[in-house]
Design a protein around this motif. Structure first.
Motif: not given
Ligand SMILES: [Mg+2]
Ligand SMILES: NC(=O)C1=CN([C@@H]2O[C@H](COP(=O)(O)OP(=O)(O)OC[C@H]3O[C@@H](n4cnc5c(N)ncnc54)[C@H](OP(=O)(O)O)[C@@H]3O)[C@@H](O)[C@H]2O)C=CC1
Ligand SMILES: CC(=O)C(=O)O
Length: 529
Positions: A138, A156, A227-228, A251
């Protein structure tokens, strides 16, 4: 020295260094400075046709000279942040294979599952303190990008260095390559990832378990940022591992603290207490549900009991308003579901209760989007909201720009300029705040590491949110400090987070080691050694 981005200085190697290191002849005779090198790269960026090429150029610069890359970023954060991060990083992930040049970080692919410990054993990784890991499923609001998702951990971590002063040798981007269900990527002859449908279920869980165990053994005390990851995995991994090692999901938790902190700043502006807000969340996935749960905590802290706090929040997802009679709601949505009996007296046509029906009946004061659905905050929704509220607070948080729920200029036009608007990516519209977790995660990570924390507690995120909400604004009508202040923001948040770690009993460093000056002294600045 020249080939390693951590030691390379390019033309800035001095004459004495060229003598000592035998670099004569490998460099042109000109001896430059960091400033002259920055000026040269700026001229290149100015001459480029579009931001995607600027992104690719900056990635190559980072891979050839880290000090120069970070000095360039540091010298002009408002211009460079949108190039190394959202929105441009979105296209960087989609076209990752096209611009692949040199390795950065680690690709842990499923076929290499028995080699994880060997791969992590590389002595070049001895200094690692912060890992950002994704499985690429995602990526922003762009869905499954497979191995191309590596652009996000890289971006990041560039921000960890830029904002929290974590040394580039201490950060490690990792992509767990478990395949991709994005057929376009798999069929692309240039695709650099593992060409296989995604591994799921028990095999996926066992792979991640092996990864976490290897990280824990190799890097004791490391901070692991998830992350994601897609919705269910995001929640499952956070719950499974937050008690085992120092880790958080950016997130879910970072976004929650960002939205909560910005909302606290907004209500200071409007003068209407938090407990009076009616909050509609559009998109109740990882980010949306995380925001809702933190707002519940904030409402409880402001004096409501939990049931009353939950009554201030309405969540709308793919199937419309989240109601308790919808079968098989995921747990994070079940906690937000409203009782269908509450709808007695609502004005609406039979069938699905969408965002417009919800807004018309709830008359929200706050509308937050984390759906990845471009244009979902259309004119009828926003005009309905503005009709029932003097200063609507509207945060279309989805990234990148192509996935934002609304353009901020439209939100201001449809509300007669009365809205307080915050977007996930920068749009360059005056008075609009960038509400992005870059305001939170560098400070949380820095504070947790400074405290030697063994866990990142919910209290530490609440301390981060409250600090963010108290920092003041850029003086241009927006709600948060300017992007130029991100380093100072990270330090303020780190101090608050470290103090909260002590109060929560998870710190291993003594409180007197956590003063602002002591933490600031640990923050690296990009200058040549
Ligand atoms: Mg993110
Ligand atoms: N500004 C910031 O700092 C941050 C912004 N974000 C952004 O938020 C967005 C969502 O991220 P995240 O929560 O992690 O992703 P998720 O996929 O976990 O959540 C998205 C949610 O929106 C739902 N949804 C999809 N289509 C619709 C629709 N038409 N109407 C209503 N709901 C819909 C999804 O349902 P379903 O699962 O059925 O598809 C899902 O529940 C992304 O664009 C991301 O970039 C995220 C983190 C930080
Ligand atoms: C900002 C961020 O973390 C996201 O959009 O996923």
């Amino acid at each position: 020295m020249l080939a390693d981005p951590l030691t390379n200085k390019g033309t800035a190697f001095t004459a004495a260094e060229r003598d000592a290191l035998g670099l004569h002849g490998l460099l042109p005779p000109h001896v430059g400075t960091l400033d002259s090198q920055i000026a040269r790269r700026r001229r290149v960026l100015d001459g480029m046709a579009d931001d995607f090429h600027r992104y690719a150029f900056l990635r190559e610069l980072q891979d050839s000279n880290e000090v120069l890359f970070h000095a360039l970023v540091q010298a002009d954060l408002p211009r460079l942040l949108p190039l190394v991060y959202t929105p441009t990083v979105g296209e960087g992930c989609e076209r990752f294979s096209e611009i692949w040049r040199r390795p950065r970080g680690l690709f842990l692919s499923y076929p290499n599952r028995t080699r994880i410990a060997d791969i992590l054993a590389d002595p070049a990784l001895d200094r690692v303190k912060v890992i950002v890991v994704s499985d690429g499923e995602r990526i922003l609001g762009l869905g499954d990008q497979g191995a191309g998702g590596m652009g996000i951990p890289i971006g990041k971590l560039a921000l960890y260095t830029a904002c929290a002063g974590i040394h580039p040798a201490e950060v490690l981007p990792i992509l767990l390559d478990v395949g991709t269900d994005n057929a376009a990527r798999r069929d692309d002859p240039l695709y650099v990832g593992w060409r296989n449908p995604r591994i799921r279920g028990a095999e996926y869980d066992a792979f991640v378990e092996d990864f976490v165990a290897a990280v824990h053994a190799r890097f004791p005390g490391v901070l692991l940022q998830w992350e994601d990851f897609a919705g269910k995995n995001a929640y499952d991994l956070l719950e499974r591992y937050r008690g085992r090692l120092l880790s958080f999901n950016d997130d879910i938790q970072g976004t929650a603290a960002t939205a909560t902190g910005t909302l606290l700043a907004a209500i200071r502006r409007t003068g209407q207490p938090l407990t009076d807000q009616r909050i509609v969340l559009f998109g109740a996935g990882a980010a949306g549900s995380g925001i809702a749960e933190m707002l519940v905590r904030a409402l409880i802290a402001a004096g409501l009991d939990e049931a009353a706090a939950r009554q201030r929040i309405w969540a709308v997802d793919r199937d419309g308003l989240v109601l308790s009679d919808i079968p098989r709601l995921p747990p994070q949505q079940a906690a937000l579901a409203r009782d269908p009996t509450e709808l007695a007296g609502w004005t609406m046509a039979p069938g699905r209760i969408g965002l417009l029906e919800t807004v018309v009946n709830v008359r929200p004061t706050v509308l937050i989007g984390a759906s990845g659905q471009m244009g979902a905050f259309g004119e009828p929704v926003i005009r309905a909201m503005a009709a029932g509220c003097e200063r609507p607070v509207i945060f279309p948080l989805s990234n990148p720009i192509s996935r934002a729920e609304a353009h901020p200029a439209d939100l201001l036009a449809w509300t007669g300029g009365r809205a307080l608007v915050g977007t996930g990516s920068p749009f360059g519209v005056a008075g609009v705040t960038q509400v992005n977790n870059v305001y939170i995660f560098p400070g949380v990570g820095l504070g947790a590491l400074a405290a030697g924390a063994t866990a990142v507690t919910d209290g530490m995120f609440m301390a981060a949110a409250e600090t963010l909400g108290s920092l003041g604004d850029a003086g241009d009508g927006s709600l948060l400090p300017p992007i130029t202040a991100l380093r100072a923001v990270a330090l303020r948040i780190a101090v608050a987070v470290a103090a909260q770690a002590v109060r929560d009993g998870v710190a291993t460093m003594p409180a007197d080691a956590l003063a602002a000056e002591r933490i600031a002294a640990q923050m690296w600045l990009p200058v040549y050694d």
